[in-house]
Design an enzyme around this catalytic site. Structure first.
Site, PDB file in Angstrom:
ATOM      1  N   GLN A   1       0.832  -1.205   0.000  1.00 12.18           N
ATOM      2  CA  GLN A   1       0.000   0.000   0.000  1.00 12.18           C
ATOM      3  C   GLN A   1       0.865   1.253   0.000  1.00 12.18           C
ATOM      4  O   GLN A   1       0.343   2.361  -0.128  1.00 12.18           O
ATOM      5  CB  GLN A   1      -0.897   0.003   1.239  1.00 12.18           C
ATOM      6  CG  GLN A   1      -1.828  -1.179   1.345  1.00 12.18           C
ATOM      7  CD  GLN A   1      -2.525  -1.231   2.690  1.00 12.18           C
ATOM      8  OE1 GLN A   1      -3.520  -0.539   2.912  1.00 12.18           O
ATOM      9  NE2 GLN A   1      -2.003  -2.034   3.602  1.00 12.18           N
TER      10      GLN A   1
ATOM     11  N   CYS B   1       2.909  18.232 -19.006  1.00 13.58           N
ATOM     12  CA  CYS B   1       2.927  17.008 -19.813  1.00 13.58           C
ATOM     13  C   CYS B   1       3.574  17.298 -21.162  1.00 13.58           C
ATOM     14  O   CYS B   1       3.211  18.276 -21.830  1.00 13.58           O
ATOM     15  CB  CYS B   1       1.499  16.510 -20.008  1.00 13.58           C
ATOM     16  SG  CYS B   1       1.317  15.130 -21.154  1.00 13.58           S
TER      17      CYS B   1
ATOM     18  N   THR C   1       0.420  -3.194   8.623  1.00 15.56           N
ATOM     19  CA  THR C   1      -0.832  -2.620   8.136  1.00 15.56           C
ATOM     20  C   THR C   1      -1.938  -2.895   9.144  1.00 15.56           C
ATOM     21  O   THR C   1      -2.044  -4.001   9.678  1.00 15.56           O
ATOM     22  CB  THR C   1      -1.213  -3.159   6.743  1.00 15.56           C
ATOM     23  OG1 THR C   1      -2.503  -2.648   6.375  1.00 15.56           O
ATOM     24  CG2 THR C   1      -1.226  -4.678   6.716  1.00 15.56           C
TER      25      THR C   1
ATOM     26  N   HIS D   1      -1.415   1.553  -4.352  1.00 14.83           N
ATOM     27  CA  HIS D   1      -1.777   2.963  -4.233  1.00 14.83           C
ATOM     28  C   HIS D   1      -0.883   3.865  -5.080  1.00 14.83           C
ATOM     29  O   HIS D   1      -0.796   5.063  -4.830  1.00 14.83           O
ATOM     30  CB  HIS D   1      -1.744   3.392  -2.763  1.00 14.83           C
ATOM     31  CG  HIS D   1      -2.798   2.739  -1.937  1.00 14.83           C
ATOM     32  ND1 HIS D   1      -2.722   2.594  -0.554  1.00 14.83           N
ATOM     33  CD2 HIS D   1      -3.982   2.166  -2.284  1.00 14.83           C
ATOM     34  CE1 HIS D   1      -3.795   1.979  -0.110  1.00 14.83           C
ATOM     35  NE2 HIS D   1      -4.577   1.705  -1.131  1.00 14.83           N
TER      36      HIS D   1
END
Length: 258
Positions: A101, A155, A196, A119
């Site tokens: 995560q 970008c 976690t 994530h």
């Protein structure tokens, strides 16, 4: 009487496929604060949950980009700890998939090669407008973090603003990463859940899916996060102590051929 860590070592010794599922606790032992830790310095008056949303980026992209540069600086100063290194050691003798995560790169820097980021990652920005990932890293100065507002790069294709390639509050997990994680979890013999608390969904479904698929689940955490049973084990303590101790107990008679 066999201790819990000895029982877990035996399970891992007999396993062929292992999923290591990690959360903020393992990174915290390398000095990276968790969401429960109060912010300090220039960010002390800010709420992370109000910075980590698409709406926050639309409202003040420079503030959000500056926040993530500060977080990148924290990660850059951190080093993989003994738990990260023990996971690499385990992968030398077993098929190990890391499902994390965490958005840092400590697993990769420790030497893990099969890492799934549920994530996203601080190291991989993407365009806020067209969602493309730039071929070249846009961080001219990844350590600079003094000053709250830093305009994000653009970008190279559509000139939209680049955003961190992480999952913000209210966003779905990356579909490809989630699919890979589920397949690995359903196919593992043992799942090690490290650092976690099991409260962030849907990632917290991973240990549940492993147990439902017939795997043993081992929670390694400073505080109990599950009830022990015939297929669920809890090792209470710091990851940097428990994981190396566990790996060291695995007998050489169980080693798979290289």
């Amino acid at each position: 009487m066999t201790s819990t860590i000895e029982a877990v070592a035996t399970l891992i010794g007999d396993a062929k496929r292992i999923v290591v599922f990690t959360g903020a606790g393992i990174s915290a032992e390398s000095g990276i604060p968790t969401f429960r830790d109060p912010l300090t310095g220039i960010w002390a008056r800010h709420d992370p949950e109000k910075l980590e949303t698409a709406s926050a980026f639309r409202a003040d992209a420079a503030l959000v980009w500056g926040w993530y540069l500060w977080r990148r600086a924290q990660v850059a100063r951190a080093e993989p700890n003994a738990a990260h290194l023990a996971i690499v050691q385990l992968a030398k003798t077993r098929e190990v998939t890391v499902v994390t995560q965490n958005i840092d790169d400590l697993h990769e820097r420790a030497g893990s090669t099969d890492v799934i980021h549920l994530h996203g990652s601080l190291a991989q920005p993407k365009c806020f407008a067209c969602h493309r990932i730039p071929a070249e890293q846009p961080f001219e100065n990844p350590i600079a973090s003094e000053g709250l507002r830093i305009e994000p790069p653009r970008c190279p294709r559509c000139k939209g603003k680049l955003r961190p390639g992480v999952v913000w509050f209210g966003e779905d997990l990356p579909a490809a990463a989630w699919k890979r994680a589920i397949l690995a979890t359903k196919g593992c013999d043992v799942l090690l859940s490290i650092g976690t608390s099991g409260v962030v969904f849907p990632a917290a479904e991973i240990p549940i899916i492993a147990q439902q698929s017939g795997a043993y689940v081992v929670h390694i955490n400073p505080a109990p996060v599950a009830h022990q049973s015939s297929r669920v084990f809890c090792l209470i303590g710091r990851a940097a102590e428990q994981v190396p101790a566990l790996v060291s107990l695995i007998g050489s008679t169980h080693l798979l051929p290289h």
